[in-house]
Design a protein around this motif. Structure first.
Motif, short mmCIF file in Angstrom:
data_model
loop_
_atom_site.label_atom_id
_atom_site.label_comp_id
_atom_site.label_asym_id
_atom_site.label_seq_id
_atom_site.Cartn_x
_atom_site.Cartn_y
_atom_site.Cartn_z
N GLY A 170 0.83 -1.21 0.00
CA GLY A 170 0.00 0.00 0.00
C GLY A 170 0.85 1.25 0.00
O GLY A 170 0.83 2.04 0.95
N TRP A 171 1.60 1.47 -1.08
CA TRP A 171 2.48 2.64 -1.14
C TRP A 171 1.69 3.96 -1.08
O TRP A 171 0.63 4.09 -1.68
N ALA A 172 2.26 4.92 -0.37
CA ALA A 172 1.79 6.30 -0.38
C ALA A 172 2.99 7.19 -0.12
O ALA A 172 4.04 6.71 0.34
N GLN A 201 -3.37 -0.59 -3.02
CA GLN A 201 -2.51 -1.76 -2.94
C GLN A 201 -2.23 -2.32 -4.34
O GLN A 201 -3.16 -2.69 -5.07
N ILE A 202 -0.94 -2.34 -4.68
CA ILE A 202 -0.51 -2.83 -5.99
C ILE A 202 0.73 -3.69 -5.81
O ILE A 202 1.37 -3.70 -4.76
N THR A 203 1.07 -4.42 -6.86
CA THR A 203 2.25 -5.27 -6.84
C THR A 203 3.48 -4.50 -7.32
O THR A 203 3.36 -3.40 -7.88
N GLU A 259 -0.08 -6.34 3.03
CA GLU A 259 -1.45 -6.34 2.52
C GLU A 259 -2.40 -6.11 3.68
O GLU A 259 -2.27 -6.74 4.73
N VAL A 260 -3.35 -5.19 3.51
CA VAL A 260 -4.29 -4.88 4.58
C VAL A 260 -5.72 -5.04 4.09
O VAL A 260 -6.00 -4.90 2.90
N ALA A 261 -6.60 -5.35 5.03
CA ALA A 261 -8.01 -5.60 4.66
C ALA A 261 -8.72 -4.31 4.29
O ALA A 261 -9.67 -4.32 3.50
N HIS A 262 -8.28 -3.19 4.86
CA HIS A 262 -8.88 -1.89 4.54
C HIS A 262 -7.85 -0.81 4.85
O HIS A 262 -6.83 -1.08 5.49
N SER A 263 -8.14 0.40 4.41
CA SER A 263 -7.25 1.52 4.71
C SER A 263 -8.07 2.73 5.12
O SER A 263 -9.11 3.04 4.51
N ASP A 264 -7.58 3.43 6.14
CA ASP A 264 -8.21 4.66 6.61
C ASP A 264 -7.49 5.90 6.07
O ASP A 264 -7.81 7.02 6.49
N LEU A 265 -6.53 5.72 5.16
CA LEU A 265 -5.69 6.84 4.74
C LEU A 265 -6.51 7.98 4.13
O LEU A 265 -6.41 9.13 4.56
N GLU A 266 -7.30 7.68 3.12
CA GLU A 266 -8.01 8.75 2.43
C GLU A 266 -9.08 9.37 3.31
O GLU A 266 -9.36 10.57 3.20
N GLU A 267 -9.66 8.59 4.24
CA GLU A 267 -10.63 9.16 5.17
C GLU A 267 -9.96 10.19 6.06
O GLU A 267 -10.51 11.28 6.30
N LEU A 268 -8.76 9.88 6.55
CA LEU A 268 -8.05 10.84 7.39
C LEU A 268 -7.52 12.02 6.58
O LEU A 268 -7.48 13.15 7.07
N LEU A 269 -7.09 11.74 5.35
CA LEU A 269 -6.62 12.84 4.49
C LEU A 269 -7.75 13.81 4.15
O LEU A 269 -7.54 15.01 4.05
#
Length: 285
Positions: A170-172, A201-203, A259-269
C-alpha cells in the motif's frame, strides 16, 4: 491544547510537523530534539524546543511537562538501547509527565504482523493499550520514497529488480502519511482508535509499469527468488546486516505482510491520495 512531535529531524516527523502547523498555531507545538544545536532551526521557526532522547527517561519526563498530546514517531531499530526499551521509556515518561493523549506511528497489521520490523511495534502497542492513556495508533504501510533507488535506476534504463513476488503493497507518499497522522492527532481523543494507513494496494510489477509511464524509460523488470535477490545484493557489495534487512523486507512483502483488509488513509486525508504515476514523478523530482 499543547502538542509535542518527536522525530522532527527525520522524514516522517518533518512531514507530520509541516501538516500539524497548518491546523495548530506554532506556539502551541513543541518538538523533541537531541540537542540545542539540532533545535536551533525549530526555535527560529517559533516552536517550543524540548531536549531529550528515547533512551533517557529523565530527559523525557522534563521534555513532556505541560504537554497534552504527544505525537510519538517510532524510533529507529538497531541502536545501543533496544527500540522496545526506548519506546517503553517514552510511554512511562508520558504517564509521569501527565500527558493525556498519544498518537503512535506503528506498522501495518500491528499486533498481527509477522514482519521483520514488527516485534518492537507489537510490544509498544501492547504498552499503549495497558497505559491508561488515550491513544490513537496509526499503522503505516510503505513509502514510495523507500523505493527511491530502484525508481532512479529504472529511470535511467537499469533493471527494476524485486523479490516480493505478486504480493501487494500500500504505497503512499511520506507527506501523505504525515498529513493523515497530523489530522488524526488534531482531532479529539474521544475514544481509543487504531487506523490502518495504506495507499492503493498494488504489486511491484504494477509499480514498475507505473514507473515506465511516469518516466518514459525502457527497462527490464526482473522478479527474483529471495535467494537470488540476496546473492545480487551481496554481489553489489552490501554488508551482511544490510542484506538481511533489505531481503527480509522483500520476504515479508512476499508473505503478504503489507497487505491490509482496509485503509483509513483517504478518510483521514479528506481527499484522494496522489496517483501512483504522479507520486513516482514527485519522488523522482
Amino acid at each position: 491544547m499543547t502538542y509535542l512531535v518527536t522525530g522532527v529531524t527525520g522524514g516522517l516527523g518533518t512531514a507530520i510537523l509541516e501538516q500539524l502547523v497548518k491546523k495548530v498555531p506554532a506556539d502551541q507545538i513543541a518538538v523533541l530534539v537531541r540537542s540545542e544545536e539540532k533545535g536551533r532551526a525549530f526555535v527560529e521557526a517559533g516552536y517550543d524546543v524540548r531536549i531529550g532522547t528515547y533512551s533517557d527517561s529523565v530527559s523525557l519526563e522534563k521534555a513532556f511537562a505541560g504537554i497534552e498530546t504527544l505525537i510519538f514517531v517510532s524510533g529507529a531499530p538497531g541502536q545501543e538501547v533496544a527500540r522496545a526499551e526506548q519506546h517503553k521509556n517514552v510511554i512511562e515518561a508520558a504517564k509521569v509527565a501527565g500527558v493525556a493523549n498519544i498518537a503512535y506511528t506503528s506498522i501495518s497489521n500491528g499486533d498481527q504482523s509477522r514482519a521483520i520490523l514488527a516485534p518492537d511495534h507489537i510490544a509498544t502497542e501492547k504498552l499503549l493499550k495497558e497505559s491508561g492513556l488515550n491513544y490513537k495508533i496509526l499503522r503505516n504501510n510503505w513509502y514510495f520514497e523507500n523505493e527511491l533507488e530502484s525508481l532512479k535506476a529504472a529511470a535511467v534504463g537499469q533493471a527494476f529488480v524485486y523479490a516480493a513476488g505478486d504480493s501487494k503493497v500500500g504505497w503512499a507518499l511520506r507527506r501523505e502519511y504525515g498529513e493523515a497522522i497530523a489530522n488524526a492527532a488534531a482531532q479529539p481523543f474521544t475514544e481509543n482508535k487504531i487506523y490502518e494507513l495504506a495507499g492503493k494496494q498494488i504489486t511491484y510489477a504494477e509499480l514498475a509499469a507505473a514507473t515506465k509511464e511516469a518516466t518514459d524509460a525502457d527497462f527490464d523488470v526482473v522478479s527474483l527468488s529471495i535467494e537470488d535477490y540476496k546473492a545480487s545484493l551481496e554481489k553489489a557489495g552490501l554488508p551482511e546486516p544490510v542484506i538481511d534487512i533489505v531481503a527480509g523486507i522483500q520476504n515479508d512483502i512476499r508473505n503478504h505482510q503489507l497487505e491490509v483488509a482496509h485503509s483509513d488513509l483517504e478518510e483521514l486525508l479528506g481527499h484522494p491520495q496522489l496517483s501512483t504515476v504522479d507520486a513516482i514523478k514527485e519522488v523522482l523530482s
